[in-house]
Design a protein around this motif. Structure first.
Motif, short mmCIF file in Angstrom:
data_model
loop_
_atom_site.label_atom_id
_atom_site.label_comp_id
_atom_site.label_asym_id
_atom_site.label_seq_id
_atom_site.Cartn_x
_atom_site.Cartn_y
_atom_site.Cartn_z
N ILE A 164 0.91 -1.35 -0.06
CA ILE A 164 -0.14 -0.04 -0.16
C ILE A 164 0.91 1.19 -0.04
CG2 ILE A 164 -1.52 1.41 1.47
CD1 ILE A 164 -2.98 -1.50 2.13
N LEU A 165 1.81 1.35 0.85
CA LEU A 165 2.91 2.37 0.93
C LEU A 165 3.54 2.79 -0.47
CD1 LEU A 165 4.27 2.10 4.47
CD2 LEU A 165 2.65 3.69 3.61
N ALA A 166 3.72 1.42 -0.99
CA ALA A 166 4.51 1.53 -2.31
C ALA A 166 3.55 2.07 -3.39
CB ALA A 166 5.17 0.00 -2.94
N GLY A 167 2.41 1.75 -3.28
CA GLY A 167 1.26 2.22 -4.56
C GLY A 167 1.09 3.74 -4.22
N ILE A 168 1.06 4.02 -2.92
CA ILE A 168 0.73 5.46 -2.74
C ILE A 168 2.09 6.47 -3.16
CG2 ILE A 168 0.58 7.17 -0.66
CD1 ILE A 168 -1.18 5.08 0.61
N ALA A 169 3.30 5.86 -2.67
CA ALA A 169 4.40 6.54 -3.16
C ALA A 169 4.60 6.59 -4.79
CB ALA A 169 5.80 5.92 -2.57
N ALA A 170 4.21 5.42 -5.43
CA ALA A 170 4.11 5.52 -6.82
C ALA A 170 3.34 6.59 -7.46
CB ALA A 170 3.92 4.00 -7.39
N ALA A 171 1.92 6.36 -6.97
CA ALA A 171 0.92 7.29 -7.24
C ALA A 171 1.54 8.99 -7.08
CB ALA A 171 -0.41 7.16 -6.74
N ALA A 172 2.07 9.19 -5.98
CA ALA A 172 2.53 10.55 -5.63
C ALA A 172 3.74 11.00 -6.50
CB ALA A 172 2.99 10.53 -4.24
N ILE A 173 4.66 9.87 -7.13
CA ILE A 173 5.75 10.39 -8.00
C ILE A 173 5.14 10.63 -9.33
CG2 ILE A 173 7.50 9.60 -8.92
CD1 ILE A 173 8.23 8.67 -6.06
N LEU A 174 4.22 9.73 -10.00
CA LEU A 174 3.77 9.54 -11.39
C LEU A 174 2.95 10.27 -11.74
CD1 LEU A 174 3.60 5.59 -11.61
CD2 LEU A 174 5.47 7.09 -12.45
N ILE A 175 1.80 11.04 -10.91
CA ILE A 175 0.81 11.81 -11.34
C ILE A 175 1.19 13.15 -11.31
CG2 ILE A 175 -1.51 12.93 -10.36
CD1 ILE A 175 -2.09 10.24 -9.16
N PRO A 176 2.04 13.49 -10.60
CA PRO A 176 2.61 15.05 -10.95
C PRO A 176 3.35 15.02 -12.14
CG PRO A 176 3.00 14.51 -8.53
CD PRO A 176 2.41 13.25 -9.22
N SER A 177 4.30 13.79 -12.18
CA SER A 177 5.13 13.79 -13.88
C SER A 177 4.55 13.72 -14.93
CB SER A 177 6.28 12.61 -13.32
OG SER A 177 5.63 11.43 -13.53
#
Length: 167
Positions: free
Chosen positions: A49-62
């Protein structure tokens, strides 16, 4: 020795002299093993879950920054606007206007609108100096006629985008 060290040493000696009954030792061991099993079972899910949240936090703005802007199709880049006295805020406003135009115009209308806008912007950039001041006297007579023709052809699109068109 400080009082803390003395107290710690006394407690350690008292703990060493105590003997735990074997049944209590077994129950504590079982309880600890159950705790460890439960913790192992939950931990990978939390990590995912934490990895998914971190990935979303990085990928969405990029993805937002990586997306091409409609204004780039007309101006080339935001640097072009800055060279003629514009700001990043001006560029964002133009982009928002173009996004609105894309939503309100049909696909064919939007293609024609962007093509006409490109031609008009070439002329406008030609007569705009570094401070953003427009010098219409720099246009030749032919360019001035082309400018007026482009403006009149774009007027219906502006009316439709701004919602002032009459049905």
């Amino acid at each position: 020795m400080s009082i803390e060290k003395e107290l710690r040493e006394e407690l350690r000696q008292a703990a060493d002299s105590m003997h735990c009954p074997p049944e209590l030792h077994g129950r504590v061991r079982q309880s600890y093993q159950r705790y460890v099993k439960e913790k192992r079972g939950r931990s990978p899910m939390k990590k995912r879950i934490l990895a998914g949240i971190a990935a979303a936090a990085i990928l969405i703005p990029s993805a937002a920054f990586g997306a091409s802007y409609l204004a780039d199709d007309i101006f080339g880049s935001s640097a072009t606007i800055k060279q003629h006295g514009g700001t990043d805020e001006d560029y964002r406003e133009i982009e928002e206007f173009l996004q609105a135009a894309k939503g309100k115009l049909t696909e064919d209308e939007f293609k024609e609108y962007t093509e006409l806008s490109k031609q008009l912007m070439k002329l406008k950039l030609k007569i705009t100096d570094v401070n953003g001041v427009v010098h219409e006297d720099k246009l030749t007579e032919e360019e001035r006629q082309q400018f007026e023709q482009l403006a009149s052809r774009l007027a219906p699109y502006f009316e439709k985008i701004n919602g002032t068109v009459k049905p």
